[in-house]
Motif scaffolding. Sequence first.
Motif, PDB file in Angstrom:
ATOM      1  N   ALA A 117       4.962  -8.084 -66.371  1.00 33.17           N
ATOM      2  CA  ALA A 117       4.537  -6.770 -65.871  1.00 33.17           C
ATOM      3  C   ALA A 117       5.743  -5.961 -65.384  1.00 33.17           C
ATOM      4  O   ALA A 117       5.843  -4.756 -65.644  1.00 33.17           O
ATOM      5  N   ALA A 118       6.660  -6.619 -64.681  1.00 31.29           N
ATOM      6  CA  ALA A 118       7.851  -5.920 -64.184  1.00 31.29           C
ATOM      7  C   ALA A 118       8.729  -5.452 -65.344  1.00 31.29           C
ATOM      8  O   ALA A 118       9.279  -4.342 -65.312  1.00 31.29           O
ATOM      9  N   ALA A 119       8.863  -6.276 -66.389  1.00 30.25           N
ATOM     10  CA  ALA A 119       9.692  -5.897 -67.536  1.00 30.25           C
ATOM     11  C   ALA A 119       9.084  -4.707 -68.264  1.00 30.25           C
ATOM     12  O   ALA A 119       9.801  -3.797 -68.683  1.00 30.25           O
ATOM     13  N   ARG A 120       7.790  -4.679 -68.393  1.00 30.09           N
ATOM     14  CA  ARG A 120       7.135  -3.556 -69.063  1.00 30.09           C
ATOM     15  C   ARG A 120       7.208  -2.279 -68.227  1.00 30.09           C
ATOM     16  O   ARG A 120       7.144  -1.180 -68.758  1.00 30.09           O
ATOM     17  N   ARG A 123      11.443  -2.713 -64.399  1.00 31.32           N
ATOM     18  CA  ARG A 123      12.063  -3.244 -63.177  1.00 31.32           C
ATOM     19  C   ARG A 123      12.822  -4.540 -63.522  1.00 31.32           C
ATOM     20  O   ARG A 123      12.386  -5.641 -63.190  1.00 31.32           O
ATOM     21  N   CYS A 124      13.942  -4.377 -64.189  1.00 30.92           N
ATOM     22  CA  CYS A 124      14.701  -5.525 -64.686  1.00 30.92           C
ATOM     23  C   CYS A 124      15.313  -6.362 -63.573  1.00 30.92           C
ATOM     24  O   CYS A 124      15.501  -7.572 -63.735  1.00 30.92           O
ATOM     25  N   ASP A 125      15.651  -5.747 -62.422  1.00 32.99           N
ATOM     26  CA  ASP A 125      16.203  -6.523 -61.314  1.00 32.99           C
ATOM     27  C   ASP A 125      15.160  -7.523 -60.802  1.00 32.99           C
ATOM     28  O   ASP A 125      15.488  -8.662 -60.464  1.00 32.99           O
ATOM     29  N   GLU A 126      13.905  -7.125 -60.770  1.00 31.57           N
ATOM     30  CA  GLU A 126      12.822  -8.030 -60.359  1.00 31.57           C
ATOM     31  C   GLU A 126      12.650  -9.146 -61.389  1.00 31.57           C
ATOM     32  O   GLU A 126      12.406 -10.300 -61.028  1.00 31.57           O
ATOM     33  N   VAL A 127      12.812  -8.817 -62.662  1.00 31.14           N
ATOM     34  CA  VAL A 127      12.703  -9.813 -63.734  1.00 31.14           C
ATOM     35  C   VAL A 127      13.795 -10.862 -63.573  1.00 31.14           C
ATOM     36  O   VAL A 127      13.544 -12.059 -63.723  1.00 31.14           O
TER      37      VAL A 127
END
Length: 180
Positions: A117-120, A123-127
């Motif tokens: 969900a974060a990548a979509r 939010r790459c830092d969260e990934v």
Amino acid sequence: MRLTIGVAVRLASVRRLKHLVLAACLLAGCAGTPKKNERRAELAIGASLLGVIASSVAMAAVPQGKPVLIPLTITFGGLAVASAIVYGVEHAKVADEPSGPPPKPNPAWEYTKKAEAAARAGRCDEVRDLDATVLMLDADFHDVVFARDVAIKHCMEAAPAAKAKPTSKATPPPKSKHKR
């Protein structure tokens, strides 16, 4: 006359005995759990076949006892057939698989769903943070599921490129103190 009365008494007691043995074996075969019934049927087959063999040998050894031994042999034979039927019925039943508690879900799966969900959402830092968590929880799951997700893979590949690009104005390299 005495011989005839003696044989008649023996025949009557053998008939009672065979009826009692047959009733006891049938009751023993029908009582209990399926596993116990199966085992009892196996034992009854073996015991009744031994009875047939023993009574046949006794008949050959003592020919005058045939009036008593023939019904006894027939009774053991009938018991063997009845036991074989009970054994067949017990083996024909398909055992249900034992139902246990449902398997626990892999905790790495929950983090993977969050990372997807974060990548979509971009939010790459969260990934990247979730990448380390999933790797720590289950390295095989990380390699097979997490790292192969298209959105997560795209985000992880974009992360090093983003670090390499300078975000502010380029500063000139420091001047050397040595003159040439």
